[in-house]
Design a protein around this motif. Structure first.
Motif, PDB file in Angstrom:
ATOM      1  N   PRO A 338       0.814  -1.225   0.000  1.00 18.55           N
ATOM      2  CA  PRO A 338       0.000   0.000   0.000  1.00 18.55           C
ATOM      3  C   PRO A 338       0.844   1.269   0.000  1.00 18.55           C
ATOM      4  O   PRO A 338       0.427   2.291  -0.552  1.00 18.55           O
ATOM      5  CB  PRO A 338      -0.835  -0.123   1.283  1.00 18.55           C
ATOM      6  N   PHE A 339       2.037   1.221   0.581  1.00 22.50           N
ATOM      7  CA  PHE A 339       2.904   2.398   0.590  1.00 22.50           C
ATOM      8  C   PHE A 339       3.332   2.764  -0.835  1.00 22.50           C
ATOM      9  O   PHE A 339       3.231   3.931  -1.249  1.00 22.50           O
ATOM     10  CB  PHE A 339       4.125   2.124   1.465  1.00 22.50           C
ATOM     11  N   LEU A 340       3.810   1.774  -1.602  1.00 22.87           N
ATOM     12  CA  LEU A 340       4.210   2.051  -2.983  1.00 22.87           C
ATOM     13  C   LEU A 340       3.005   2.432  -3.837  1.00 22.87           C
ATOM     14  O   LEU A 340       3.095   3.326  -4.692  1.00 22.87           O
ATOM     15  CB  LEU A 340       4.910   0.834  -3.584  1.00 22.87           C
ATOM     16  N   ALA A 341       1.873   1.759  -3.613  1.00 28.83           N
ATOM     17  CA  ALA A 341       0.669   2.106  -4.370  1.00 28.83           C
ATOM     18  C   ALA A 341       0.250   3.542  -4.081  1.00 28.83           C
ATOM     19  O   ALA A 341      -0.195   4.270  -4.978  1.00 28.83           O
ATOM     20  CB  ALA A 341      -0.459   1.141  -4.021  1.00 28.83           C
ATOM     21  N   SER A 342       0.421   3.971  -2.829  1.00 27.37           N
ATOM     22  CA  SER A 342       0.092   5.348  -2.467  1.00 27.37           C
ATOM     23  C   SER A 342       1.012   6.341  -3.166  1.00 27.37           C
ATOM     24  O   SER A 342       0.566   7.397  -3.636  1.00 27.37           O
ATOM     25  CB  SER A 342       0.198   5.512  -0.946  1.00 27.37           C
ATOM     26  N   MET A 343       2.300   6.018  -3.264  1.00 28.08           N
ATOM     27  CA  MET A 343       3.242   6.923  -3.917  1.00 28.08           C
ATOM     28  C   MET A 343       2.940   7.058  -5.409  1.00 28.08           C
ATOM     29  O   MET A 343       3.149   8.118  -6.003  1.00 28.08           O
ATOM     30  CB  MET A 343       4.672   6.429  -3.705  1.00 28.08           C
ATOM     31  N   HIS A 344       2.436   5.989  -6.014  1.00 33.62           N
ATOM     32  CA  HIS A 344       2.117   6.044  -7.441  1.00 33.62           C
ATOM     33  C   HIS A 344       0.769   6.706  -7.713  1.00 33.62           C
ATOM     34  O   HIS A 344       0.580   7.325  -8.763  1.00 33.62           O
ATOM     35  CB  HIS A 344       2.119   4.634  -8.036  1.00 33.62           C
ATOM     36  N   SER A 345      -0.179   6.553  -6.773  1.00 33.11           N
ATOM     37  CA  SER A 345      -1.544   7.007  -7.038  1.00 33.11           C
ATOM     38  C   SER A 345      -1.929   8.271  -6.290  1.00 33.11           C
ATOM     39  O   SER A 345      -2.871   8.964  -6.687  1.00 33.11           O
ATOM     40  CB  SER A 345      -2.535   5.896  -6.662  1.00 33.11           C
ATOM     41  N   GLY A 346      -1.228   8.559  -5.188  1.00 36.82           N
ATOM     42  CA  GLY A 346      -1.607   9.702  -4.367  1.00 36.82           C
ATOM     43  C   GLY A 346      -2.682   9.394  -3.351  1.00 36.82           C
ATOM     44  O   GLY A 346      -3.077  10.265  -2.573  1.00 36.82           O
ATOM     45  N   ALA A 347      -3.165   8.151  -3.305  1.00 34.59           N
ATOM     46  CA  ALA A 347      -4.194   7.770  -2.335  1.00 34.59           C
ATOM     47  C   ALA A 347      -3.576   7.608  -0.951  1.00 34.59           C
ATOM     48  O   ALA A 347      -2.378   7.353  -0.809  1.00 34.59           O
ATOM     49  CB  ALA A 347      -4.867   6.470  -2.765  1.00 34.59           C
ATOM     50  N   MET A 348      -4.392   7.741   0.083  1.00 32.94           N
ATOM     51  CA  MET A 348      -3.926   7.541   1.448  1.00 32.94           C
ATOM     52  C   MET A 348      -3.641   6.057   1.684  1.00 32.94           C
ATOM     53  O   MET A 348      -4.413   5.188   1.271  1.00 32.94           O
ATOM     54  CB  MET A 348      -4.985   8.014   2.442  1.00 32.94           C
ATOM     55  N   VAL A 349      -2.525   5.776   2.375  1.00 33.99           N
ATOM     56  CA  VAL A 349      -2.181   4.385   2.682  1.00 33.99           C
ATOM     57  C   VAL A 349      -3.291   3.727   3.480  1.00 33.99           C
ATOM     58  O   VAL A 349      -3.653   2.564   3.240  1.00 33.99           O
ATOM     59  CB  VAL A 349      -0.847   4.328   3.452  1.00 33.99           C
ATOM     60  N   LEU A 400      -6.414 -11.789  -0.682  1.00 33.04           N
ATOM     61  CA  LEU A 400      -7.550 -10.861  -0.729  1.00 33.04           C
ATOM     62  C   LEU A 400      -7.087  -9.444  -0.417  1.00 33.04           C
ATOM     63  O   LEU A 400      -7.489  -8.481  -1.090  1.00 33.04           O
ATOM     64  CB  LEU A 400      -8.622 -11.310   0.266  1.00 33.04           C
ATOM     65  N   PHE A 401      -6.241  -9.303   0.601  1.00 30.31           N
ATOM     66  CA  PHE A 401      -5.693  -7.980   0.929  1.00 30.31           C
ATOM     67  C   PHE A 401      -4.951  -7.387  -0.267  1.00 30.31           C
ATOM     68  O   PHE A 401      -5.160  -6.219  -0.628  1.00 30.31           O
ATOM     69  CB  PHE A 401      -4.750  -8.100   2.125  1.00 30.31           C
ATOM     70  N   ALA A 402      -4.069  -8.180  -0.898  1.00 28.14           N
ATOM     71  CA  ALA A 402      -3.294  -7.678  -2.034  1.00 28.14           C
ATOM     72  C   ALA A 402      -4.205  -7.275  -3.185  1.00 28.14           C
ATOM     73  O   ALA A 402      -3.989  -6.235  -3.835  1.00 28.14           O
ATOM     74  CB  ALA A 402      -2.298  -8.744  -2.491  1.00 28.14           C
ATOM     75  N   ALA A 403      -5.230  -8.081  -3.447  1.00 25.92           N
ATOM     76  CA  ALA A 403      -6.159  -7.757  -4.530  1.00 25.92           C
ATOM     77  C   ALA A 403      -6.907  -6.460  -4.235  1.00 25.92           C
ATOM     78  O   ALA A 403      -7.111  -5.624  -5.133  1.00 25.92           O
ATOM     79  CB  ALA A 403      -7.143  -8.910  -4.729  1.00 25.92           C
ATOM     80  N   LEU A 404      -7.308  -6.262  -2.977  1.00 28.69           N
ATOM     81  CA  LEU A 404      -8.021  -5.036  -2.611  1.00 28.69           C
ATOM     82  C   LEU A 404      -7.129  -3.807  -2.767  1.00 28.69           C
ATOM     83  O   LEU A 404      -7.600  -2.741  -3.183  1.00 28.69           O
ATOM     84  CB  LEU A 404      -8.536  -5.142  -1.175  1.00 28.69           C
ATOM     85  N   VAL A 405      -5.843  -3.938  -2.430  1.00 32.75           N
ATOM     86  CA  VAL A 405      -4.919  -2.812  -2.613  1.00 32.75           C
ATOM     87  C   VAL A 405      -4.870  -2.416  -4.085  1.00 32.75           C
ATOM     88  O   VAL A 405      -4.944  -1.225  -4.431  1.00 32.75           O
ATOM     89  CB  VAL A 405      -3.512  -3.172  -2.097  1.00 32.75           C
ATOM     90  N   LEU A 406      -4.750  -3.399  -4.971  1.00 31.01           N
ATOM     91  CA  LEU A 406      -4.662  -3.099  -6.403  1.00 31.01           C
ATOM     92  C   LEU A 406      -5.973  -2.514  -6.928  1.00 31.01           C
ATOM     93  O   LEU A 406      -5.964  -1.547  -7.706  1.00 31.01           O
ATOM     94  CB  LEU A 406      -4.296  -4.367  -7.171  1.00 31.01           C
ATOM     95  N   VAL A 407      -7.102  -3.076  -6.511  1.00 31.93           N
ATOM     96  CA  VAL A 407      -8.402  -2.574  -6.981  1.00 31.93           C
ATOM     97  C   VAL A 407      -8.619  -1.144  -6.498  1.00 31.93           C
ATOM     98  O   VAL A 407      -9.058  -0.266  -7.266  1.00 31.93           O
ATOM     99  CB  VAL A 407      -9.535  -3.500  -6.493  1.00 31.93           C
ATOM    100  N   ARG A 408      -8.316  -0.880  -5.232  1.00 31.74           N
ATOM    101  CA  ARG A 408      -8.512   0.471  -4.698  1.00 31.74           C
ATOM    102  C   ARG A 408      -7.569   1.474  -5.356  1.00 31.74           C
ATOM    103  O   ARG A 408      -7.935   2.634  -5.580  1.00 31.74           O
ATOM    104  CB  ARG A 408      -8.298   0.458  -3.186  1.00 31.74           C
ATOM    105  N   THR A 409      -6.358   1.031  -5.678  1.00 37.76           N
ATOM    106  CA  THR A 409      -5.423   1.926  -6.363  1.00 37.76           C
ATOM    107  C   THR A 409      -5.945   2.303  -7.742  1.00 37.76           C
ATOM    108  O   THR A 409      -5.930   3.484  -8.132  1.00 37.76           O
ATOM    109  CB  THR A 409      -4.048   1.251  -6.490  1.00 37.76           C
ATOM    110  N   ARG A 410      -6.408   1.321  -8.491  1.00 36.86           N
ATOM    111  CA  ARG A 410      -6.935   1.596  -9.825  1.00 36.86           C
ATOM    112  C   ARG A 410      -8.184   2.468  -9.748  1.00 36.86           C
ATOM    113  O   ARG A 410      -8.390   3.361 -10.581  1.00 36.86           O
ATOM    114  CB  ARG A 410      -7.239   0.286 -10.543  1.00 36.86           C
ATOM    115  N   THR A 411      -9.026   2.226  -8.745  1.00 40.42           N
ATOM    116  CA  THR A 411     -10.226   3.051  -8.575  1.00 40.42           C
ATOM    117  C   THR A 411      -9.852   4.497  -8.292  1.00 40.42           C
ATOM    118  O   THR A 411     -10.440   5.435  -8.858  1.00 40.42           O
ATOM    119  CB  THR A 411     -11.090   2.497  -7.425  1.00 40.42           C
ATOM    120  N   HIS A 412      -8.857   4.697  -7.432  1.00 40.39           N
ATOM    121  CA  HIS A 412      -8.422   6.062  -7.107  1.00 40.39           C
ATOM    122  C   HIS A 412      -7.848   6.760  -8.338  1.00 40.39           C
ATOM    123  O   HIS A 412      -8.109   7.953  -8.560  1.00 40.39           O
ATOM    124  CB  HIS A 412      -7.375   6.015  -5.994  1.00 40.39           C
TER     125      HIS A 412
END
Length: 418
Positions: A338-349, A400-412
Motif C-alpha cells: 500500500p505504501f508504494l501504491a500510495s506513492m504512485h496514485s496519491g491515495a492515502m495508505v 484478498l488484501f493484495a487484490a483489494l490494494v490493487l483494486v482500490r489503487t486503480r479506482t483512485h
C-alpha cells in the motif's frame, strides 16, 4: 527523519516491475501452503529428499521470500541509495527468467522429474544472477550508507554460495556425486535463510523501519558491526554444516545469536525514538518474526550438537522459514504494497490497506505455526495437516488484501482522471 525519501517519487520504477514480483509472491504463497497441506503428514522426522514437501518448502522460500525481496530491492535500493538500479529491461528480464524457473523447479521437485529440475534450476539461477548483477552495480556507486550496503554485499555473497550449492544438489539427483547430500543441503539452507534472505532483511530494516515509524536512521557503525558479525557466523556455520563438523556449526550458531542480539538492540533503539507512537498492525508479524529468529538459531544449535535430529531438523526448518522469514516478509509486504501504491496514485495508505484481511491472515499464520510446531514435537501428522490448512487459509486472506490494494489503487486513479 529519513533524508533519502526526499525526491523519492523521481526514483520510482514503473509499478508493474515491483508489483509483478509481489503478485507472483502472493500466488506462490497460496501454492506453497497448498502443497504443504498435501504433504504435511510426511513432515515429522523428515530430514531430506524430494517430493511435494520439499516442493512446498521451495515454493515458499524461492516463490515468496526471495520473490518479495527482489521486488522490494528493485524499488527500495534506488530510493535509499539515490542511484539508478539498472535498465528497466533487465529488471523485467529478471522476472521473465525467475518466475517460470521457480514454477518449473518446484514442479520437478514434486514429481521427481530430472528434466524439470535441471531446466527450472537453470532459469532460477539465471534470474538470481541477473538480480545480483543489478544490485551489485547499484551498491558499487554507494559509500555513504553502510547500514544497507554492508549486509547487502554479504547477502550477494551468500546468494552466490547458495546458488552453487543448489545447482550441485540438483545435479546430484541424477549423478549422485555428493559425499554427504544432507550436509550440503543444510549448508544450502543456512546460506539461503540466514545469508541471502536474513542479511537482506537486516539491510532493508535499516531503511524501512525508521521510515514506517518516523524515527532516526539506524547508526551506520552499529549496523555494520552486527552485519559483519552475522557474516562471520554464517561463514562458520555454513562450512561446518557442509563439512558435517558439529562444533564448527555450533560456533557459527553461537556467533549468530550474538549478531541477532546486536541487531535487535538496534531495532529496539529505533522504536524507542519513534515519533509514531502507535505501532501499526503489521508490526505483530514483524515482532513474531524477530522472536522466531533467535528461536531458530537455538534449534540450529541443538541440531549442530546432534540432539534428536529427527525432531530438531524439521523444527529448525519450520522456525527459520515460516517462523522468522515468512512472518517478517509478509509483515513488511503488507506495508510496502500500500505504501508504494500510495506513492504512485496519491491515495492515502490507510484507505488502500483498510479491511479485516490482514488481521485474519496474521491470526491464521500464528495458528499455523503453533499447530505445525506441536505436530513436529509430539509428533502427530493430523496436527501438521491442520497447521498447513490454517496456513493455506491465511494465504488466501493475504491474497484478498493484495487484490483489494490493487483494486482500490486503480479506482483512485480512475477517480483522479474523471
Amino acid at each position: 527523519m529519513v533524508p533519502f525519501m526526499m525526491g523519492a517519487e523521481d526514483r520510482l520504477l514503473p509499478p508493474a516491475i515491483p508489483f509483478g514480483f509481489f503478485a507472483a509472491a502472493v500466488l506462490f504463497h497460496i501454492a506453497g501452503w497448498a502443497a504443504l497441506v498435501a504433504a504435511a503428514g510426511q513432515a515429522p522426522g523428515f530430514t531430506g529428499g524430494l517430493g511435494p514437501l520439499v516442493a512446498g518448502l521451495h515454493l515458499i522460500t524461492l516463490g515468496v521470500l526471495a520473490m518479495a525481496a527482489m521486488g522490494a530491492a528493485f524499488q527500495i535500493l534506488p530510493v535509499a541509495t539515490r542511484r539508478r538500479l539498472g535498465p528497466l529491461w533487465a529488471c523485467r528480464l529478471t522476472w521473465v527468467l525467475y518466475v517460470p524457473g521457480v514454477a518449473l523447479l518446484c514442479w520437478g521437485m514434486a514429481m521427481v522429474a530430472p528434466w524439470a529440475l535441471h531446466s527450472g534450476a537453470a532459469l532460477t539461477v539465471a534470474g538470481l544472477a541477473l538480480f545480483g548483477v543489478l544490485v551489485g552495480r547499484n551498491l558499487t556507486a554507494v559509500d555513504d550508507l553502510p547500514a544497507v550496503t554492508v549486509p547487502a554485499w554479504l547477502a550477494l555473497a551468500a546468494l552466490a554460495g547458495l546458488s552453487g550449492l543448489g545447482l550441485a544438489l540438483v545435479a546430484d539427483v541424477s549423478a549422485g556425486f555428493l559425499p554427504d547430500r544432507a550436509a550440503f543441503a543444510a549448508a544450502h539452507a543456512a546460506l539461503a535463510g540466514y545469508g541471502f534472505m536474513g542479511l537482506l532483511a537486516l539491510g532493508f530494516s535499516a531503511v524501512l523501519l525508521p521510515m514506517f515509524v518516523l524515527a532516526p536512521a539506524v547508526p551506520g557503525a552499529a549496523a555494520r558491526r552486527s552485519a559483519l558479525l552475522a557474516g562471520l557466523a554464517l561463514a562458520l556455520g555454513a562450512v561446518g554444516a557442509a563439512a558435517a563438523t558439529g562444533w564448527l556449526a555450533a560456533l557459527g550458531t553461537g556467533l549468530g545469536l550474538a549478531a541477532v542480539a546486536l541487531h535487535l538492540r538496534g531495532v529496539r533503539a529505533v522504536l524507542a525514538q519513534r515519533m509514531r507512537r502507535r505501532l501499526e498492525p503489521f508490526f505483530r508479524l514483524l515482532g513474531l518474526g524477530w522472536a522466531m529468529l533467535p528461536a531458530s538459531l537455538v534449534a540450529a544449535l541443538a541440531l549442530a550438537l546432534g540432539l534428536d535430529p529427527e525432531r530438531t531438523a524439521p523444527l529448525w526448518g519450520l522456525l527459520l522459514v515460516f517462523g522468522w522469514l515468512l512472518s517478517f516478509v509478509t509483515g513488511m509486504l503488507s506495508r510496502i504494497m500500500p505504501f508504494l501504491a500510495s506513492m504512485h496514485s496519491g491515495a492515502m495508505v490507510s484507505r488502500l490497506a483498510a479491511g479485516r484481511a490482514l488481521p485474519v491472515h496474521a491470526a491464521l499464520h500464528g495458528a499455523a505455526l503453533t499447530l505445525l510446531a506441536l505436530g513436529l514435537l509430539l509428533p502427530w501428522p493430523p496436527l501438521m495437516v491442520a497447521g498447513a490448512a490454517a496456513g493455506l487459509a491465511g494465504s488466501l486472506a493475504f491474497a484478498l488484501f493484495a487484490a483489494l490494494v490493487l483494486v482500490r489503487t486503480r479506482t483512485h486513479l480512475r477517480e483522479g482522471k474523471a
